[in-house]
Structures are given as C-alpha cells and as structure tokens.
Design a protein around this motif. Structure first.
Motif, short mmCIF file in Angstrom:
data_model
loop_
_atom_site.label_atom_id
_atom_site.label_comp_id
_atom_site.label_asym_id
_atom_site.label_seq_id
_atom_site.Cartn_x
_atom_site.Cartn_y
_atom_site.Cartn_z
N GLU A 232 -1.24 -17.14 41.30
CA GLU A 232 -2.58 -17.53 41.75
C GLU A 232 -2.66 -19.02 42.13
N THR A 233 -1.63 -19.79 41.78
CA THR A 233 -1.60 -21.20 42.14
C THR A 233 -0.27 -21.54 42.78
N PRO A 234 -0.26 -22.44 43.76
CA PRO A 234 -1.43 -23.04 44.41
C PRO A 234 -2.17 -22.01 45.26
N VAL A 235 -3.43 -22.26 45.51
CA VAL A 235 -4.24 -21.34 46.31
C VAL A 235 -3.86 -21.45 47.78
N VAL A 236 -3.64 -20.31 48.42
CA VAL A 236 -3.39 -20.29 49.86
C VAL A 236 -4.69 -20.69 50.56
N PRO A 237 -4.69 -21.79 51.33
CA PRO A 237 -5.95 -22.27 51.93
C PRO A 237 -6.44 -21.34 53.03
N ALA A 238 -7.74 -21.04 52.99
CA ALA A 238 -8.35 -20.23 54.05
C ALA A 238 -8.36 -21.02 55.35
N PRO A 239 -8.22 -20.35 56.47
CA PRO A 239 -8.12 -18.89 56.65
C PRO A 239 -6.69 -18.38 56.71
N SER A 240 -5.71 -19.19 56.27
CA SER A 240 -4.31 -18.78 56.37
C SER A 240 -4.05 -17.53 55.53
N PRO A 241 -3.23 -16.59 56.03
CA PRO A 241 -2.90 -15.41 55.25
C PRO A 241 -1.82 -15.67 54.21
N PHE A 242 -0.99 -16.70 54.42
CA PHE A 242 0.08 -17.01 53.47
C PHE A 242 0.53 -18.45 53.66
N LEU B 29 3.93 -17.20 49.70
CA LEU B 29 2.82 -16.97 48.79
C LEU B 29 1.69 -16.38 49.61
N THR B 30 1.28 -15.15 49.28
CA THR B 30 0.43 -14.37 50.19
C THR B 30 -0.94 -14.09 49.60
N SER B 31 -1.97 -14.35 50.40
CA SER B 31 -3.35 -14.11 50.00
C SER B 31 -3.75 -12.66 50.24
N ASP B 32 -4.77 -12.20 49.51
CA ASP B 32 -5.29 -10.85 49.77
C ASP B 32 -6.06 -10.78 51.08
N ARG B 33 -6.15 -11.87 51.80
CA ARG B 33 -6.66 -11.79 53.17
C ARG B 33 -5.68 -11.03 54.06
N LEU B 34 -4.40 -11.00 53.64
CA LEU B 34 -3.40 -10.26 54.41
C LEU B 34 -3.16 -8.88 53.81
N TRP B 35 -2.81 -8.84 52.51
CA TRP B 35 -2.65 -7.56 51.82
C TRP B 35 -3.11 -7.68 50.38
N ASP B 36 -3.33 -6.53 49.76
CA ASP B 36 -3.85 -6.50 48.40
C ASP B 36 -2.80 -7.01 47.41
N ALA B 37 -3.27 -7.77 46.43
CA ALA B 37 -2.44 -8.16 45.31
C ALA B 37 -2.51 -7.08 44.24
N ALA B 38 -1.53 -7.06 43.34
CA ALA B 38 -1.59 -6.12 42.22
C ALA B 38 -2.65 -6.54 41.22
N GLU B 39 -2.81 -7.85 41.05
CA GLU B 39 -3.88 -8.40 40.21
C GLU B 39 -4.25 -9.75 40.78
N GLY B 40 -5.48 -10.17 40.57
CA GLY B 40 -5.92 -11.43 41.14
C GLY B 40 -6.02 -11.32 42.66
#
Length: 223
Positions: free
Chosen positions: A62-72, A93-104
């Motif tokens: 979950e850290t560092p946070v992928v900055p929006a609007p980047s997908p990763f 490091l991939t955000s759920d803006r691209l695909w679902d995470a297992a948690e978080g």
C-alpha cells in the motif's frame, strides 16, 4: 527449503523455545497485523496458534501510493518500494485503477519491463519455523499465459509458484492463496525474496504477504 530432521535434543529445545515465545505472546491474545505497522500477537487457526512476526511490513504493498491518475509506478532493480527493495530488472507497483488488488488498493507485478522481484529482511528466532503466505494472480494483459516465480529465503528457493491468467481480467484477477514453510536454525534474521521467472512485461502479481511462526512439528501443509 525442505523440512529438516532435527536430533531429538534440538527438537526438544525448539519446542521449549517456542513454548516460551507463546507464553510471552499470550499477553496479547487478540493481536492483529496492521498494514505497514509492526505488531506482535497471536492468531488461532483450528487447533494451532501462530505468533505474528513483527518484522515484516508492507505486505499489502500500500506504500508508496501510486499517484493518480497513473495506473502503476515502475521501480528498477535496487530501488526501494516502501519497505521492500526491488531486484532483477524492474517491478510495477499497481493501483486498483488498473486491476483489482487482493486486499487494499495496490498490488505488485513482479515484471516491470522484464522479470524483477522484491526483497525484505525480517527478524527470526533460532530453531523456529515460519509460514509465509501470499495472494497470487497474474498480469492479464500480456503473454505468456502462465506466470511463474519463486519465493526465496536468503537466496535459496523454498517455493516455486505459477498462475494461469486464462479466463481472468482486470476485474476478475482470480487471486489464490499460497503458503510455504521455512526453518531458521541459528539465524536471527533472513531475507525473503519474491522473484519472477517469467519473461516479458507482464508477470506474477502478489499481494497480502504475511509471515507467522509455527511449531516445527505442527506447521500446516503448504499449498
């Protein structure tokens, strides 16, 4: 690492050591592991009680946070990814803006532009076994369909893993839980490494990494 056959005296010492550790942990019977914050406590699974290892942090990526609007965000070998260190070529490091995470809301693709990995050193007790568990999926956008990788302890593979992305997509990742067990005989710390063995720009995706101790004779079967 394969299960070790210890002499009776060593096994007795291990049981006594773990019993002492369990007594200490019982002062916190409802301890939980909070993402990014080392805590100590116990969790009961059936008839077995496992001590949460306080050394591992950032298992949810979950850290560092992928900055929006980047997908990763890509990290090349040697760069820090929160408490982890990247290795090999690169990771994403991939955000759920691209695909679902297992948690978080974030997960880790072990392939950036090519096969990479991440490592973290954790504290261990002598004569103690540890269960490493993690969620596994694969980058559904790129070949090959079968994503492969290894979990290593101090550079030695203790588990090979694979995931077939066939039938899965960004909102249907199909995460599955995998486990491995290793034993620390004399060391007070080890380095855990998740490494891709897949070619290309899309590799295995991991999330929700956890480490717990267990009695050598009562460790659950791996999956």
């Amino acid at each position: 690492m394969f299960p070790l056959r210890l002499p009776a005296a060593s096994l007795t010492a291990a049981v006594l050591l773990l019993a002492a550790a369990s007594t200490t942990a019982s002062a916190h019977p409802h301890g939980t592991q909070t993402q990014g914050t080392p805590t100590q406590g116990t969790q009961t699974h059936g008839a077995q009680t496992h001590t949460i290892v306080p050394g591992l942090v950032g298992g949810g990526f979950e850290t560092p946070v992928v900055p929006a609007p980047s997908p990763f965000t890509s990290y090349t070998g040697g760069q820090a990814v929160g408490p982890w260190t990247s290795g090999g070529h690169s990771v994403d490091l991939t955000s759920d803006r691209l695909w679902d995470a297992a948690e978080g809301s974030q997960s880790l693709d072990l392939n950036g532009s090519a096969a990479g990995g991440v490592s973290q050193e954790i504290s261990t007790l002598p004569l103690t076994s540890y269960i490493v568990s993690f969620e596994l999926a694969g980058n559904p956008a790129w070949a090959p369909a079968l994503k492969t990788g290894e979990l290593r302890v101090d550079g030695v593979p203790v588990k090979t893993f694979s995931f077939d992305i066939t039938g899965h997509g960004f909102r249907n990742m199909g995460y599955t839980r995998h486990t491995a067990v290793f034993t620390s005989l004399l060391k007070t710390s080890v380095t855990l490494t998740f490494a891709s063995t897949s070619p290309g720009v899309g590799g295995p995706v991991i999330d929700d990494v956890q480490v717990r101790s267990c009695l050598l004779v009562l460790c659950p079967p791996v999956s």
